[in-house]
Design a protein around this motif. Structure first.
Motif, PDB file in Angstrom:
ATOM      1  N   VAL A 256      15.241  37.810  57.261  1.00 10.37           N
ATOM      2  CA  VAL A 256      14.651  37.255  58.480  1.00 10.37           C
ATOM      3  C   VAL A 256      15.273  37.929  59.692  1.00 10.37           C
ATOM      4  CG1 VAL A 256      14.239  35.011  57.397  1.00 10.37           C
ATOM      5  CG2 VAL A 256      16.322  35.369  58.746  1.00 10.37           C
ATOM      6  N   LEU A 257      14.519  37.916  60.786  1.00 10.33           N
ATOM      7  CA  LEU A 257      15.020  38.365  62.083  1.00 10.33           C
ATOM      8  C   LEU A 257      15.189  37.131  62.948  1.00 10.33           C
ATOM      9  CD1 LEU A 257      15.568  40.731  64.125  1.00 10.33           C
ATOM     10  CD2 LEU A 257      13.144  40.533  64.749  1.00 10.33           C
ATOM     11  N   TYR A 258      16.404  36.929  63.476  1.00  9.62           N
ATOM     12  CA  TYR A 258      16.628  35.781  64.349  1.00  9.62           C
ATOM     13  C   TYR A 258      17.420  36.194  65.573  1.00  9.62           C
ATOM     14  CZ  TYR A 258      21.464  35.202  62.499  1.00  9.62           C
ATOM     15  OH  TYR A 258      22.791  35.376  62.153  1.00  9.62           O
ATOM     16  N   ARG A 259      17.365  35.357  66.587  1.00 13.57           N
ATOM     17  CA  ARG A 259      18.098  35.635  67.826  1.00 13.57           C
ATOM     18  C   ARG A 259      19.019  34.467  68.158  1.00 13.57           C
ATOM     19  NH1 ARG A 259      13.319  35.794  72.295  1.00 13.57           N
ATOM     20  NH2 ARG A 259      12.002  36.229  70.508  1.00 13.57           N
ATOM     21  N   ASP A 260      20.140  34.788  68.799  1.00 15.68           N
ATOM     22  CA  ASP A 260      21.054  33.740  69.242  1.00 15.68           C
ATOM     23  C   ASP A 260      20.658  33.296  70.651  1.00 15.68           C
ATOM     24  OD1 ASP A 260      22.160  35.619  71.060  1.00 15.68           O
ATOM     25  OD2 ASP A 260      23.613  36.289  69.554  1.00 15.68           O
ATOM     26  N   ARG A 261      21.427  32.386  71.226  1.00 15.28           N
ATOM     27  CA  ARG A 261      21.024  31.812  72.518  1.00 15.28           C
ATOM     28  C   ARG A 261      21.128  32.815  73.661  1.00 15.28           C
ATOM     29  NH1 ARG A 261      25.764  27.547  74.284  1.00 15.28           N
ATOM     30  NH2 ARG A 261      27.576  28.721  73.560  1.00 15.28           N
ATOM     31  N   LEU A 262      21.833  33.934  73.463  1.00 21.02           N
ATOM     32  CA  LEU A 262      21.905  34.980  74.479  1.00 21.02           C
ATOM     33  C   LEU A 262      20.801  36.013  74.318  1.00 21.02           C
ATOM     34  CD1 LEU A 262      25.781  35.570  74.600  1.00 21.02           C
ATOM     35  CD2 LEU A 262      24.369  34.117  76.086  1.00 21.02           C
ATOM     36  N   GLY A 263      19.950  35.829  73.297  1.00 21.26           N
ATOM     37  CA  GLY A 263      18.837  36.737  73.077  1.00 21.26           C
ATOM     38  C   GLY A 263      19.156  37.912  72.180  1.00 21.26           C
ATOM     39  N   ARG A 264      20.391  37.966  71.665  1.00 22.65           N
ATOM     40  CA  ARG A 264      20.750  39.079  70.790  1.00 22.65           C
ATOM     41  C   ARG A 264      20.132  38.862  69.412  1.00 22.65           C
ATOM     42  NH1 ARG A 264      26.887  40.434  68.902  1.00 22.65           N
ATOM     43  NH2 ARG A 264      26.656  38.246  68.292  1.00 22.65           N
ATOM     44  N   HIS A 265      19.555  39.935  68.839  1.00 24.91           N
ATOM     45  CA  HIS A 265      18.891  39.836  67.552  1.00 24.91           C
ATOM     46  C   HIS A 265      19.857  40.073  66.394  1.00 24.91           C
ATOM     47  CE1 HIS A 265      15.077  40.139  69.844  1.00 24.91           C
ATOM     48  NE2 HIS A 265      14.625  39.408  68.842  1.00 24.91           N
ATOM     49  N   HIS A 266      19.608  39.344  65.310  1.00 23.86           N
ATOM     50  CA  HIS A 266      20.400  39.454  64.087  1.00 23.86           C
ATOM     51  C   HIS A 266      19.448  39.637  62.910  1.00 23.86           C
ATOM     52  CE1 HIS A 266      24.103  37.508  65.962  1.00 23.86           C
ATOM     53  NE2 HIS A 266      23.146  37.195  66.834  1.00 23.86           N
ATOM     54  N   HIS A 267      19.900  40.388  61.914  1.00 23.43           N
ATOM     55  CA  HIS A 267      19.169  40.516  60.663  1.00 23.43           C
ATOM     56  C   HIS A 267      19.969  39.811  59.567  1.00 23.43           C
ATOM     57  CE1 HIS A 267      17.233  43.816  62.874  1.00 23.43           C
ATOM     58  NE2 HIS A 267      16.220  43.683  62.022  1.00 23.43           N
ATOM     59  N   ALA A 268      19.343  38.866  58.905  1.00 22.29           N
ATOM     60  CA  ALA A 268      19.932  38.247  57.713  1.00 22.29           C
ATOM     61  C   ALA A 268      19.068  38.680  56.534  1.00 22.29           C
ATOM     62  CB  ALA A 268      19.956  36.729  57.834  1.00 22.29           C
ATOM     63  N   MET A 269      19.663  39.355  55.585  1.00 27.13           N
ATOM     64  CA  MET A 269      18.925  39.937  54.471  1.00 27.13           C
ATOM     65  C   MET A 269      19.252  39.195  53.171  1.00 27.13           C
ATOM     66  SD  MET A 269      17.603  42.138  56.475  1.00 27.13           S
ATOM     67  CE  MET A 269      16.614  43.116  55.346  1.00 27.13           C
ATOM     68  N   VAL A 270      18.285  39.197  52.248  1.00 31.44           N
ATOM     69  CA  VAL A 270      18.515  38.537  50.960  1.00 31.44           C
ATOM     70  C   VAL A 270      18.967  39.562  49.926  1.00 31.44           C
ATOM     71  CG1 VAL A 270      16.956  36.598  51.303  1.00 31.44           C
ATOM     72  CG2 VAL A 270      16.049  38.721  50.398  1.00 31.44           C
ATOM     73  N   ARG A 271      19.910  39.142  49.111  1.00 27.21           N
ATOM     74  CA  ARG A 271      20.379  39.966  48.012  1.00 27.21           C
ATOM     75  C   ARG A 271      19.349  39.988  46.883  1.00 27.21           C
ATOM     76  NH1 ARG A 271      26.564  37.554  47.549  1.00 27.21           N
ATOM     77  NH2 ARG A 271      27.470  38.749  49.279  1.00 27.21           N
ATOM     78  N   PRO A 272      19.477  40.921  45.949  1.00 24.99           N
ATOM     79  CA  PRO A 272      18.552  40.939  44.810  1.00 24.99           C
ATOM     80  C   PRO A 272      18.538  39.584  44.098  1.00 24.99           C
ATOM     81  CG  PRO A 272      19.852  42.948  44.854  1.00 24.99           C
ATOM     82  CD  PRO A 272      20.415  42.058  45.925  1.00 24.99           C
ATOM     83  N   GLY A 273      17.356  39.089  43.830  1.00 22.45           N
ATOM     84  CA  GLY A 273      17.207  37.788  43.197  1.00 22.45           C
ATOM     85  C   GLY A 273      17.259  36.632  44.167  1.00 22.45           C
ATOM     86  N   GLY A 274      17.497  36.916  45.452  1.00 23.65           N
ATOM     87  CA  GLY A 274      17.591  35.859  46.454  1.00 23.65           C
ATOM     88  C   GLY A 274      16.240  35.476  47.024  1.00 23.65           C
ATOM     89  N   GLU A 275      16.237  34.508  47.936  1.00 25.10           N
ATOM     90  CA  GLU A 275      14.982  34.007  48.505  1.00 25.10           C
ATOM     91  C   GLU A 275      15.182  33.548  49.944  1.00 25.10           C
ATOM     92  OE1 GLU A 275      12.519  31.302  46.200  1.00 25.10           O
ATOM     93  OE2 GLU A 275      13.772  31.656  44.440  1.00 25.10           O
ATOM     94  N   VAL A 276      14.091  33.562  50.675  1.00 28.14           N
ATOM     95  CA  VAL A 276      14.001  32.914  51.983  1.00 28.14           C
ATOM     96  C   VAL A 276      13.223  31.621  51.783  1.00 28.14           C
ATOM     97  CG1 VAL A 276      13.073  33.057  54.322  1.00 28.14           C
ATOM     98  CG2 VAL A 276      14.065  35.100  53.246  1.00 28.14           C
ATOM     99  N   ILE A 277      13.745  30.512  52.305  1.00 30.64           N
ATOM    100  CA  ILE A 277      13.072  29.218  52.178  1.00 30.64           C
ATOM    101  C   ILE A 277      12.839  28.651  53.576  1.00 30.64           C
ATOM    102  CG2 ILE A 277      13.072  26.968  51.078  1.00 30.64           C
ATOM    103  CD1 ILE A 277      15.797  29.188  49.962  1.00 30.64           C
TER     104      ILE A 277
END
Length: 585
Positions: free
Chosen positions: A272-293
């Motif tokens: 997923v792509l998300y931003r913090d309260r200052l507007g900076r973007h972060h990438h959180a990636m899933v490992r093999p076998g993982g999931e986004v819920i």
């Protein structure tokens, strides 16, 4: 000499209301006994790395998201929870019942834990949770399980009822309590029984026909417990909660043409792509076998699917969103349970109370199939202008008075709405239309429910809340001092009752749908046609469960988490299984 009483025609003056405000006890939050259970692993999103990887990424730390994340962490995997709001401890008013209405009214701050929105039809005001714990941290605290028949709905998931009950028990041991009934709730209980909403089932967490007392998430000291408290069961070394983290979209990769999954899935979630309260973007990636819920709720989850390219192809193309999966039902089949009722200024002082007693029609009631659930509350209610609908539909004076309410909720409902994007910014509420009473069946249920409200008002149990006719107590039984419209005098006048339903419709905050099971997600809550992506929240409901959905949502988070851990364990065993020995000819 007889003591003078206010006549039934008494209209409170501003001075009277101001004096009443000064005399009424104002609730304070119970003292904080220590840091919350999640304090060691919940941090502001700005403290998280710009890129990181996890086994499970839970988008939304709400009613379903918190128990789901806590359960997944038990399996030893790395879990990230992304919550767009702050922690409940940042908002002291959330801790006590007295803070319920002010929280829903005071929503002007950009970080308010109750994020306001209005449906297009009639601009009915509503709210969604924007805090860890989600709507379970801002609601009225009523807790009741779903009716057993809810688990056998057509096209719905196939439930393991042993695991369902075990998951409910897990939740209830941590955050539910037996309420103490005071004057208004006791009178409503007795009035329901006089109105033949029987049998009396006493205190129970189960959905039983008749009149019952449900559980509450406020403990004996008046402190609220929410889904956030279930994070106490998490493995603190395997979970992280990012607060004030707004997810912009799910990152999806197309499934390669030669993959064995290509026939079932056109794409798969990789993070997923998300931003913090200052507007900076972060990438959180899933490992093999993982999931986004996705656990972002009935508004947030369909909105995120659309922003990520999962939805109706023509609609996404009109916004210039690349289509990852053509799912025409994303954002469709959206529902809200309409609420109608009356509010009165009682003739005697009342204790503050939220919903504790409910009336559920019995199978022997000739109107049972068309009837609705009855609930009640008594609150110090704010009157603001412009109107902000809470338990009252049209408050108008900027003062506070003690108001008792008796309301009915249409179960189902049959009227269908929809949701669409307001912009490409995930921080903006989507546009929603619930189409209240567009189906005549819902209007029939409203009329039947309001007639039963009238029966309760006419019961002996309600007499003490009436004002007295004239100045002497023997002049008559008196009448109620209504805040807002009263029920039509002739409740057999169907046209008048239907008009009252339409004119006073409000929400009870049980909206659902948008990612309905069998249409957008399968029986395991996997998004159809998309790998490594699930939706676990009220957006998957075609019908809201029972009198209140929060119990079932928390159970659902625990239930799906247990199922996911079992699935992963089974896959791991299959991978480690030795090849069968060759047979010699």
């Amino acid at each position: 000499m007889a003591k003078k009483r206010f006549p039934s025609t008494f209209v409170p003056t501003p001075l009277f209301l101001l004096l009443l405000l000064l005399l009424l006890p104002r609730g304070e939050a119970p003292p904080i006994e220590g840091p919350p259970s999640y304090a060691s692993f919940a941090f502001d999103a700005g403290a998280f790395p710009v890129e990181s990887d996890y086994d499970y990424i839970v988008v939304g730390g709400g009613t379903a998201g918190c128990p789901l994340a806590a359960t997944l962490s038990e399996g030893g995997r790395r879990v990230l929870v992304l919550e767009r709001g702050g922690a409940p401890s940042e908002f002291p008013s959330l801790a006590s019942p007295e803070g319920f209405l002010p929280t829903l009214v005071d929503t002007d701050a950009p970080d308010s834990p109750a994020h306001p929105f209005s449906s297009e039809d009639g601009a009915v005001p509503n709210a969604r949770g924007r805090v860890l714990g989600g709507s379970s941290a801002i609601n009225a605290g009523f807790y009741s399980r779903a009716h057993p028949s809810w688990f056998s709905l057509p096209r719905g998931p196939s439930w393991d009822m042993a695991l369902v009950n075990d998951s409910y028990d897990w939740v209830e041991r941590a955050i539910t309590f037996r309420p103490v009934l005071r004057s208004w709730q006791s009178a409503v209980r007795d009035g329901l029984l006089e109105a033949n909403v029987t049998p009396y089932n006493g205190f129970t967490v189960h959905h039983l026909a008749g009149t019952k007392i449900g559980a509450t998430t406020f403990d004996s000291s008046g402190r609220r417990h929410s889904a956030a408290d279930l994070l106490a069961f998490a493995n603190p070394d395997r979970i992280r909660v990012a607060l004030r983290a707004t997810v912009d979209r799910v990152l999806l990769n197309p499934v390669p043409p030669g993959s064995r999954r290509r026939n079932q899935q056109s794409s798969a979630a990789i993070g997923v792509l998300y931003r913090d309260r200052l507007g900076r973007h972060h990438h959180a990636m899933v490992r093999p076998g993982g999931e986004v819920i996705l656990c972002a709720g009935a508004l947030g989850s369909p909105q995120l699917l659309l922003l990520s390219g999962v939805g109706p192809r023509p609609y996404l193309s009109s916004w210039g969103i690349p289509v990852a999966a053509n799912l025409p039902d994303v954002g469709q089949h959206v529902y809200d349970n309409p609420r109608n009722g009356i509010s009165i200024i009682p003739s005697i002082p009342l204790d503050h109370s939220l919903i504790q007693v409910v009336g559920i029609p019995t199978g022997e009631d000739k109107d049972a199939a068309d009837a609705s659930f009855l609930e009640a509350a008594s609150n110090i209610v704010p009157f603001f202008s412009p109107p902000r609908s809470v338990f009252l539909h049209n408050p108008s004076s900027p003062l506070y008075v003690t108001v008792a309410t008796l309301m009915e909720k249409v179960p189902g409902p049959a009227s269908v709405g929809s949701l669409r994007l307001a912009s490409l910014d995930a921080r903006d509420n989507p546009i929603v239309r619930f189409n209240y009473f567009s189906n005549p069946e819902d209007l029939d249920r409203c009329v039947v429910g309001l007639r039963r409200v009238g029966d309760v008002l006419e019961s002996r149990s309600m007499q003490e809340f009436r004002s007295v006719v004239g100045w002497l107590p023997w002049r008559g039984r008196g009448d109620f001092r209504y805040v807002g419209p009263a029920l039509p005098a002739n409740r057999s006048d169907r046209a008048a009752m239907e008009e009252f339903c339409r004119r006073t419709v409000a929400t009870i905050w049980h909206y659902h749908g948008g990612c309905v099971a069998g249409k957008v997600v399968d029986g395991d809550y996997r998004v159809i046609g998309v790998g490594a992506l699930r939706v676990v929240d009220g957006s998957t409901f075609a019908i809201s469960p029972g009198t209140n959905p929060q119990a079932t949502l928390m159970m659902m988070g625990r239930y799906v988490g247990r199922k996911m851990l079992a699935e992963r364990k089974e896959k791991s065993h299959r991978r480690r299984a030795p090849w069968p020995p060759r047979r010699h000819m």
